[in-house]
Write a protein that holds these residues in place. Structure first.
Motif, PDB file in Angstrom:
ATOM      1  N   LYS A 169       0.804  -1.217   0.000  1.00 45.18           N
ATOM      2  CA  LYS A 169       0.000   0.000   0.000  1.00 45.18           C
ATOM      3  C   LYS A 169       0.843   1.277   0.000  1.00 45.18           C
ATOM      4  O   LYS A 169       0.464   2.276  -0.610  1.00 45.18           O
ATOM      5  N   GLU A 170       2.011   1.239   0.643  1.00 49.29           N
ATOM      6  CA  GLU A 170       2.857   2.438   0.673  1.00 49.29           C
ATOM      7  C   GLU A 170       3.443   2.733  -0.710  1.00 49.29           C
ATOM      8  O   GLU A 170       3.474   3.880  -1.158  1.00 49.29           O
ATOM      9  N   LYS A 171       3.902   1.699  -1.395  1.00 48.57           N
ATOM     10  CA  LYS A 171       4.406   1.880  -2.763  1.00 48.57           C
ATOM     11  C   LYS A 171       3.287   2.346  -3.682  1.00 48.57           C
ATOM     12  O   LYS A 171       3.473   3.225  -4.521  1.00 48.57           O
ATOM     13  N   ALA A 172       2.105   1.744  -3.518  1.00 46.09           N
ATOM     14  CA  ALA A 172       0.968   2.117  -4.350  1.00 46.09           C
ATOM     15  C   ALA A 172       0.570   3.569  -4.122  1.00 46.09           C
ATOM     16  O   ALA A 172       0.229   4.292  -5.068  1.00 46.09           O
ATOM     17  N   ALA A 173       0.642   4.013  -2.867  1.00 43.94           N
ATOM     18  CA  ALA A 173       0.335   5.415  -2.555  1.00 43.94           C
ATOM     19  C   ALA A 173       1.326   6.334  -3.258  1.00 43.94           C
ATOM     20  O   ALA A 173       0.951   7.395  -3.789  1.00 43.94           O
ATOM     21  N   GLY A 174       2.600   5.922  -3.287  1.00 45.22           N
ATOM     22  CA  GLY A 174       3.624   6.708  -3.972  1.00 45.22           C
ATOM     23  C   GLY A 174       3.356   6.792  -5.470  1.00 45.22           C
ATOM     24  O   GLY A 174       3.539   7.843  -6.090  1.00 45.22           O
ATOM     25  N   VAL A 175       2.880   5.676  -6.050  1.00 48.92           N
ATOM     26  CA  VAL A 175       2.561   5.659  -7.482  1.00 48.92           C
ATOM     27  C   VAL A 175       1.408   6.614  -7.773  1.00 48.92           C
ATOM     28  O   VAL A 175       1.455   7.391  -8.738  1.00 48.92           O
ATOM     29  N   ILE A 176       0.376   6.586  -6.940  1.00 53.46           N
ATOM     30  CA  ILE A 176      -0.777   7.475  -7.148  1.00 53.46           C
ATOM     31  C   ILE A 176      -0.351   8.936  -7.096  1.00 53.46           C
ATOM     32  O   ILE A 176      -0.779   9.758  -7.918  1.00 53.46           O
ATOM     33  N   LYS A 177       0.521   9.269  -6.166  1.00 51.10           N
ATOM     34  CA  LYS A 177       1.011  10.649  -6.067  1.00 51.10           C
ATOM     35  C   LYS A 177       1.822  11.032  -7.308  1.00 51.10           C
ATOM     36  O   LYS A 177       1.737  12.155  -7.800  1.00 51.10           O
ATOM     37  N   GLU A 178       2.607  10.076  -7.821  1.00 50.11           N
ATOM     38  CA  GLU A 178       3.376  10.348  -9.041  1.00 50.11           C
ATOM     39  C   GLU A 178       2.458  10.527 -10.248  1.00 50.11           C
ATOM     40  O   GLU A 178       2.672  11.402 -11.080  1.00 50.11           O
ATOM     41  N   LEU A 179       1.422   9.699 -10.338  1.00 46.30           N
ATOM     42  CA  LEU A 179       0.467   9.823 -11.437  1.00 46.30           C
ATOM     43  C   LEU A 179      -0.230  11.183 -11.401  1.00 46.30           C
ATOM     44  O   LEU A 179      -0.439  11.820 -12.434  1.00 46.30           O
ATOM     45  N   ALA A 180      -0.569  11.618 -10.189  1.00 47.54           N
ATOM     46  CA  ALA A 180      -1.199  12.934 -10.036  1.00 47.54           C
ATOM     47  C   ALA A 180      -0.235  14.037 -10.463  1.00 47.54           C
ATOM     48  O   ALA A 180      -0.641  15.022 -11.102  1.00 47.54           O
ATOM     49  N   SER A 181       1.057  13.868 -10.152  1.00 47.41           N
ATOM     50  CA  SER A 181       2.065  14.865 -10.534  1.00 47.41           C
ATOM     51  C   SER A 181       2.239  14.921 -12.046  1.00 47.41           C
ATOM     52  O   SER A 181       2.445  15.991 -12.623  1.00 47.41           O
ATOM     53  N   VAL A 182       2.163  13.752 -12.691  1.00 53.04           N
ATOM     54  CA  VAL A 182       2.268  13.687 -14.154  1.00 53.04           C
ATOM     55  C   VAL A 182       1.147  14.495 -14.798  1.00 53.04           C
ATOM     56  O   VAL A 182       1.368  15.289 -15.714  1.00 53.04           O
ATOM     57  N   ILE A 183      -0.077  14.312 -14.293  1.00 57.18           N
ATOM     58  CA  ILE A 183      -1.232  15.044 -14.830  1.00 57.18           C
ATOM     59  C   ILE A 183      -1.074  16.540 -14.561  1.00 57.18           C
ATOM     60  O   ILE A 183      -1.314  17.376 -15.445  1.00 57.18           O
ATOM     61  N   ALA A 184      -0.653  16.892 -13.351  1.00 58.26           N
ATOM     62  CA  ALA A 184      -0.486  18.303 -12.979  1.00 58.26           C
ATOM     63  C   ALA A 184       0.566  18.990 -13.847  1.00 58.26           C
ATOM     64  O   ALA A 184       0.480  20.193 -14.114  1.00 58.26           O
ATOM     65  N   TYR A 216       4.468   1.618 -16.550  1.00 52.74           N
ATOM     66  CA  TYR A 216       5.893   1.922 -16.403  1.00 52.74           C
ATOM     67  C   TYR A 216       6.198   2.516 -15.033  1.00 52.74           C
ATOM     68  O   TYR A 216       7.141   2.092 -14.360  1.00 52.74           O
ATOM     69  N   ILE A 217       5.404   3.482 -14.605  1.00 52.36           N
ATOM     70  CA  ILE A 217       5.625   4.116 -13.301  1.00 52.36           C
ATOM     71  C   ILE A 217       5.468   3.087 -12.181  1.00 52.36           C
ATOM     72  O   ILE A 217       6.217   3.096 -11.199  1.00 52.36           O
ATOM     73  N   THR A 218       4.516   2.166 -12.361  1.00 53.71           N
ATOM     74  CA  THR A 218       4.324   1.100 -11.372  1.00 53.71           C
ATOM     75  C   THR A 218       5.529   0.167 -11.337  1.00 53.71           C
ATOM     76  O   THR A 218       5.995  -0.229 -10.257  1.00 53.71           O
ATOM     77  N   SER A 219       6.067  -0.175 -12.513  1.00 52.51           N
ATOM     78  CA  SER A 219       7.253  -1.046 -12.582  1.00 52.51           C
ATOM     79  C   SER A 219       8.447  -0.399 -11.890  1.00 52.51           C
ATOM     80  O   SER A 219       9.211  -1.070 -11.193  1.00 52.51           O
ATOM     81  N   LEU A 220       8.609   0.903 -12.095  1.00 51.94           N
ATOM     82  CA  LEU A 220       9.709   1.617 -11.429  1.00 51.94           C
ATOM     83  C   LEU A 220       9.552   1.557  -9.912  1.00 51.94           C
ATOM     84  O   LEU A 220      10.518   1.324  -9.181  1.00 51.94           O
ATOM     85  N   ALA A 221       8.328   1.765  -9.440  1.00 52.62           N
ATOM     86  CA  ALA A 221       8.079   1.755  -7.995  1.00 52.62           C
ATOM     87  C   ALA A 221       8.423   0.399  -7.388  1.00 52.62           C
ATOM     88  O   ALA A 221       8.964   0.320  -6.273  1.00 52.62           O
ATOM     89  N   GLU A 222       8.136  -0.675  -8.132  1.00 52.17           N
ATOM     90  CA  GLU A 222       8.454  -2.018  -7.640  1.00 52.17           C
ATOM     91  C   GLU A 222       9.958  -2.216  -7.480  1.00 52.17           C
ATOM     92  O   GLU A 222      10.406  -3.068  -6.724  1.00 52.17           O
ATOM     93  N   ARG A 223      10.736  -1.417  -8.220  1.00 53.93           N
ATOM     94  CA  ARG A 223      12.200  -1.492  -8.139  1.00 53.93           C
ATOM     95  C   ARG A 223      12.781  -0.381  -7.280  1.00 53.93           C
ATOM     96  O   ARG A 223      13.983  -0.142  -7.293  1.00 53.93           O
ATOM     97  N   GLY A 224      11.929   0.336  -6.548  1.00 49.00           N
ATOM     98  CA  GLY A 224      12.391   1.404  -5.667  1.00 49.00           C
ATOM     99  C   GLY A 224      12.826   2.654  -6.395  1.00 49.00           C
ATOM    100  O   GLY A 224      13.616   3.447  -5.867  1.00 49.00           O
ATOM    101  N   MET A 225      12.331   2.871  -7.626  1.00 54.64           N
ATOM    102  CA  MET A 225      12.715   4.034  -8.420  1.00 54.64           C
ATOM    103  C   MET A 225      11.513   4.927  -8.662  1.00 54.64           C
ATOM    104  O   MET A 225      10.365   4.489  -8.569  1.00 54.64           O
ATOM    105  N   LYS A 226      11.791   6.203  -8.976  1.00 54.15           N
ATOM    106  CA  LYS A 226      10.721   7.163  -9.227  1.00 54.15           C
ATOM    107  C   LYS A 226      10.808   7.724 -10.638  1.00 54.15           C
ATOM    108  O   LYS A 226      11.879   8.081 -11.104  1.00 54.15           O
ATOM    109  N   TYR A 227       9.661   7.820 -11.280  1.00 54.50           N
ATOM    110  CA  TYR A 227       9.567   8.381 -12.632  1.00 54.50           C
ATOM    111  C   TYR A 227      10.020   9.837 -12.642  1.00 54.50           C
ATOM    112  O   TYR A 227      10.737  10.273 -13.541  1.00 54.50           O
ATOM    113  N   SER A 228       9.631  10.593 -11.624  1.00 55.11           N
ATOM    114  CA  SER A 228       9.947  12.026 -11.583  1.00 55.11           C
ATOM    115  C   SER A 228      11.443  12.293 -11.520  1.00 55.11           C
ATOM    116  O   SER A 228      11.933  13.296 -12.032  1.00 55.11           O
ATOM    117  N   GLU A 229      12.197  11.391 -10.922  1.00 59.24           N
ATOM    118  CA  GLU A 229      13.645  11.590 -10.786  1.00 59.24           C
ATOM    119  C   GLU A 229      14.367  11.457 -12.117  1.00 59.24           C
ATOM    120  O   GLU A 229      15.466  11.961 -12.293  1.00 59.24           O
TER     121      GLU A 229
END
Length: 324
Positions: A51-66, A78-91
């Motif tokens: 749930k913590e990783k999923a929460a991070g993904v949702i926040k990243e998805l919201a940032s992408v839209i914003a 893709y963003i979900t796959s990165l989160a599973e590997r401890g990485m962030k799309y925004s970085e």
């Protein structure tokens, strides 16, 4: 009792875009990360192991839209796959880098961090190997970079080549002259070129011999100066062919070699020149080896599932893999 995580949705974003058509984005996240997501009064409530990783993904998805980026199933996966590997799309700041514009005016950008690193290597190194499974954009990006280099007058010619391994003795049974016989094996290179330049512009440059699209066998004996040279499907070269190709490089030229070492079509017992080159040339300055993975697949999400299924099978049954 396990506590839920609540994610408040920013008022300025469209919740419908975040959730996707018929909530497909939320369903994908639930399936991938094994979480339960419930919509509640402008928030999402998450429960489950990740749930913590999923929460991070949702926040990243919201940032992408914003940020004004479009959100589709591929990007969510893709963003979900990165989160599973401890990485962030925004970085990765992926979307800020435009390679070029297509003939229709569409900006071409790397869609993954792996693709961004691949583009960076092509810009900085004289010889680049792009290794990865189907759908990672190896050939398409190389062609786009070649066109960009030509338009900037960094090179005078673009040469695209690949081994016509599948043809073999069957070339004699195909209709037409030799060029017409081998053209079907070069079609993916034509497709990428037409998409970037437009068919008419590409054919005009081909007639002027600014662009050459030829089988690898045609490269023997040549020295190529001031050219951007791409060898596609390099896993189907022999060691001798690979050495021959790499030594065609002349002054002011750049080379990109692409291939997928899990799809070798050479006769059984023949060693791949690409596999050999990766061992021989590893560590040489000004040669970059970029390894794209299933995370970088930008085709339909089923492509990634198919690749992973094959990987799992051959890890469990190595005796069935003739290339292991």
């Amino acid at each position: 009792m396990e506590q839920n995580i609540k994610v408040d949705l920013p008022e300025e974003i469209d919740a419908g875009e975040l959730f996707g058509n018929m909530d497909e984005n939320l369903r994908l996240l639930q399936e991938t990360m094994d979480v339960e997501i419930v919509q509640r009064n402008g928030s999402l409530v998450l429960n489950g192991k990740d749930k913590e990783k999923a929460a991070g993904v949702i926040k990243e998805l919201a940032s992408v839209i914003a940020a004004g980026e479009s959100l589709d199933a591929q990007k969510v996966a893709y963003i979900t796959s990165l989160a599973e590997r401890g990485m962030k799309y925004s970085e990765g700041s992926v979307q800020k880098d435009i390679i070029c514009y297509t003939h229709t005016g569409k900006p071409l950008k790397p869609k993954t961090i792996g693709q961004k690193n691949y583009v960076k290597a092509i810009r900085e190194k004289e010889v680049v190997f792009g290794i990865g499974p189907a759908g990672t954009g190896k050939t398409y990006i190389a062609v786009a970079m070649a066109v960009t280099a030509y338009k900037k007058r960094e090179v005078q010619k673009i040469i695209l080549t690949r081994p016509a391994v599948e043809a073999g003795e069957r070339l004699g049974f195909l209709p037409g002259d030799l060029q017409e016989k081998v053209d079907p094996y070069l079609r993916p290179l034509y497709d990428a070129l037409y998409d970037v330049l437009g068919r008419e512009s590409a054919m005009r440059l081909k007639e002027k011999e600014v662009i050459e699209i030829v089988p690898l066998a045609y490269m023997r004996g040549r020295t190529l100066d001031n050219a951007f040279i791409i060898l596609d499907e390099a896993q189907n070269t022999t060691g001798e062919q690979m050495k021959m190709f790499l030594t065609r490089m002349g002054f002011g030229s750049r080379m990109v070699v692409t291939g997928d070492i899990t799809q070798i079509d050479l006769p059984r017992g023949k060693k791949s020149g690409l596999v050999e080159a990766l061992k021989v040339l590893d560590g040489i300055k000004d040669i970059a080896i970029c390894r794209l993975t299933d995370v970088d697949v930008v085709r339909h999400r089923m492509v990634k599932k198919i690749i992973n299924a094959y990987d799992r099978y051959f890890k469990a049954h190595p005796e069935d893999d003739e290339w292991s």
